[in-house]
Each structure stands twice: as structure tokens, then as C-alpha cells.
Design an enzyme around this catalytic site. Structure first.
Site, PDB file in Angstrom:
ATOM      1  N   ALA A 128      -1.204   6.072  -2.858  1.00 21.02           N
ATOM      2  CA  ALA A 128      -2.571   6.471  -2.528  1.00 21.02           C
ATOM      3  C   ALA A 128      -2.724   7.000  -1.107  1.00 21.02           C
ATOM      4  O   ALA A 128      -3.848   7.236  -0.658  1.00 21.02           O
ATOM      5  CB  ALA A 128      -3.515   5.293  -2.738  1.00 21.02           C
ATOM      6  N   ASN A 183      -0.720  -2.066  -2.330  1.00 19.70           N
ATOM      7  CA  ASN A 183       0.596  -1.431  -2.327  1.00 19.70           C
ATOM      8  C   ASN A 183       0.723  -0.413  -1.204  1.00 19.70           C
ATOM      9  O   ASN A 183       1.823  -0.118  -0.738  1.00 19.70           O
ATOM     10  CB  ASN A 183       0.859  -0.763  -3.671  1.00 19.70           C
ATOM     11  N   HIS A 213      -8.468   5.034   2.894  1.00 15.72           N
ATOM     12  CA  HIS A 213      -7.382   4.484   3.707  1.00 15.72           C
ATOM     13  C   HIS A 213      -7.309   5.273   5.010  1.00 15.72           C
ATOM     14  O   HIS A 213      -7.260   6.505   4.988  1.00 15.72           O
ATOM     15  CB  HIS A 213      -6.043   4.585   2.979  1.00 15.72           C
TER      16      HIS A 213
END
Length: 262
Positions: A128, A183, A213
Site C-alpha cells: 500500500a 504490513n 500513509h
């Protein structure tokens, strides 16, 4: 060119996305699924309709005997820890549940040892996030990295009325406390090469609708900031769609003669 044969563990959002791309997308004609494992039989029924010649199983052990070039783990940290490092004795392995490599003491070093003997490779997709190529290039020159992950309450199974910092600390503890959501932290720490340089902050915010993020890097070569706002998979709010596409891209890269990026 011979098709790449693929064994898949996990027929959830990521696994289904990969299979859809094999059936009618960018992997069509390049990859052939030979086995799909999932503990939920109802998920396998659709796979059997899509790929009548592909074997299916609810038994994880069957993945280890598949006649495949590559095994893709897209199930869980527990599944990844169960498959590794032994799967590297038979296949190249793509691991989506990267947290297992941080959470399970000694697993990463055992994977390295097996890979060196067998010649098979363990592949960690970007998942991601972006910027892993930069972090890898800066290895040994990084002073500190801060990863801030911001998700809506439904993605974290939390009930909060205002922006709340749920966690701030080390990568290992972040993965232990949020194994299905973090993750990204494991992938960042593997790219940096030293988990102690990475601080993880997990934020739950009812005002946001996408997974965000932010990676901030201080190094001797420069200062870097990456921000990614990812839409979730329609059928899995805990997984960013781009994480599934990163698996597709990595598999596609295995079939090509030219590779772009570090």
C-alpha cells in the site's frame, strides 16, 4: 513465452484481484493458476467457475505440493509464518502478509538461508505504499523514518468520535498489535534494513474515508516525504486497492524481460 504457473494461498480481496487480472486483465495469457487454497469453501466456488482446470483446496498443506513456479501468499500473518521458510525450497514466494517476517523471531534470517541454498527468491511487494525503492537506495544512510498510518474507524474496528492516536512506537509492536492493518510498517522496515530506525504512528480518524500513509525520511542524502491516500478494496475496507495491484505488478514483472525501478 511459457506461462508463469501460480499457486495462490488466500482467495480474499488481494487473491481475487490477481485472479481477475489473470482471467481478463494485464496478466491474461501470461500467468496460469494451478492451485488456489482458502479455508472458506464458498470462496473457492467462484474460482472453480473461472478456472475449471485449476485445483482448489481448503488445506494449506496442499500448497506445498503444487506444481508451480511461484507461490503467492495473500491470506494472513499466520499463513505466511506456516509456509515460510519451507516454501522457498520449492518456489519463488511472494508474501503479502509481510508482518510475519517481523513478528516471527528469526523467520527472516531462516528465509535468507533457505533462499541462498535453493536459489529461490522471497519477494515483498510494495503493497500500500510507495518510496520503498528510495528507502532501499538509502540503506545505510538513513537517520530516522517516521511512518504515520491514518485509517477510518471501520478499517481498524474502532469506535471513536475524534481523531485518536492508537499507537506510537516500534515496528514489531505495531505489527503485533495491528497484524491485519500494518504490513506497511513491516515493508518499510525491511526496505530500510534496520527496524530500530523506524517509528510507527497509527491514527484512527472518523473524518477520513480513505487509508493514508505518510513516510518521512531523514538521511545523509536528503530529506524525503511520501504521502499516499489509498482507496480500499470494495469488499475489504482493511486492504488498500493498490496493495492488490502491487501484487499484480510484481507477478507481471516476473514475466517481462525489462524491469523498471530499483
Amino acid at each position: 513465452m511459457k506461462k508463469l504457473s501460480l499457486a495462490l494461498v488466500g482467495a480474499g480481496g488481494i487473491g481475487t484481484t490477481v485472479l481477475r487480472e489473470i482471467r481478463e486483465g494485464r496478466l491474461e495469457g501470461k500467468v496460469e493458476p494451478v492451485l488456489v487454497c482458502d479455508r472458506h469453501p464458498e470462496k473457492l466456488k467462484r474460482i472453480e467457475r473461472w478456472f475449471p482446470d485449476c485445483d482448489t483446496s481448503t488445506d494449506l498443506d496442499d500448497a506445498m505440493s503444487a506444481e508451480a513456479d511461484v507461490l503467492l501468499e495473500a491470506a494472513s500473518v499466520e499463513a505466511a509464518a506456516s509456509l515460510l521458510p519451507d516454501a522457498l525450497k520449492r518456489f519463488d514466494v511472494i508474501v503479502m502478509s509481510v508482518g510475519a517476517l517481523v513478528l516471527e523471531e528469526g523467520l527472516l534470517s531462516r528465509c535468507r538461508e533457505v533462499a541462498e541454498v535453493t536459489g529461490h527468491r522471497l519477494h515483498v511487494p510494495s503493497g500500500a505504499v510507495g518510496g520503498l525503492d528510495v528507502l532501499r537506495a538509502l540503506r545505510g544512510r538513513v537517520r530516522e523514518v517516521t511512518l504515520t498510518t491514518i485509517k477510518p474507524p471501520k478499517a481498524l474496528n474502532k469506535d471513536v468520535s475524534e481523531r485518536t492516536v492508537l499507537y506510537e512506537g516500534s515496528v514489531r509492536d505495531a505489527v503485533r498489535k495491528f497484524p491485519k492493518n500494518i504490513n506497511v510498517a513491516a515493508a518499510v522496515s525491511l526496505a530500510v534494513g534496520d527496524p530500530s530506525l523506524v517509528t510507527v504512528r497509527i491514527v484512527c480518524d472518523p473524518e477520513v474515508s480513505v487509508n493514508t500513509h505518510v513516510i518521512e525520511v531523514e538521511s545523509s542524502a536528503g530529506t524525503y516525504r511520501f504521502e499516499l491516500r489509498n482507496e480500499a478494496l470494495p469488499d475489504n475496507p482493511k486492504t488498500s486497492a493498490v496493495a492488490a495491484y502491487s501484487a499484480v505488478a510484481l507477478i507481471e514483472r516476473m514475466t517481462e524481460g525489462i524491469r523498471v525501478g530499483t
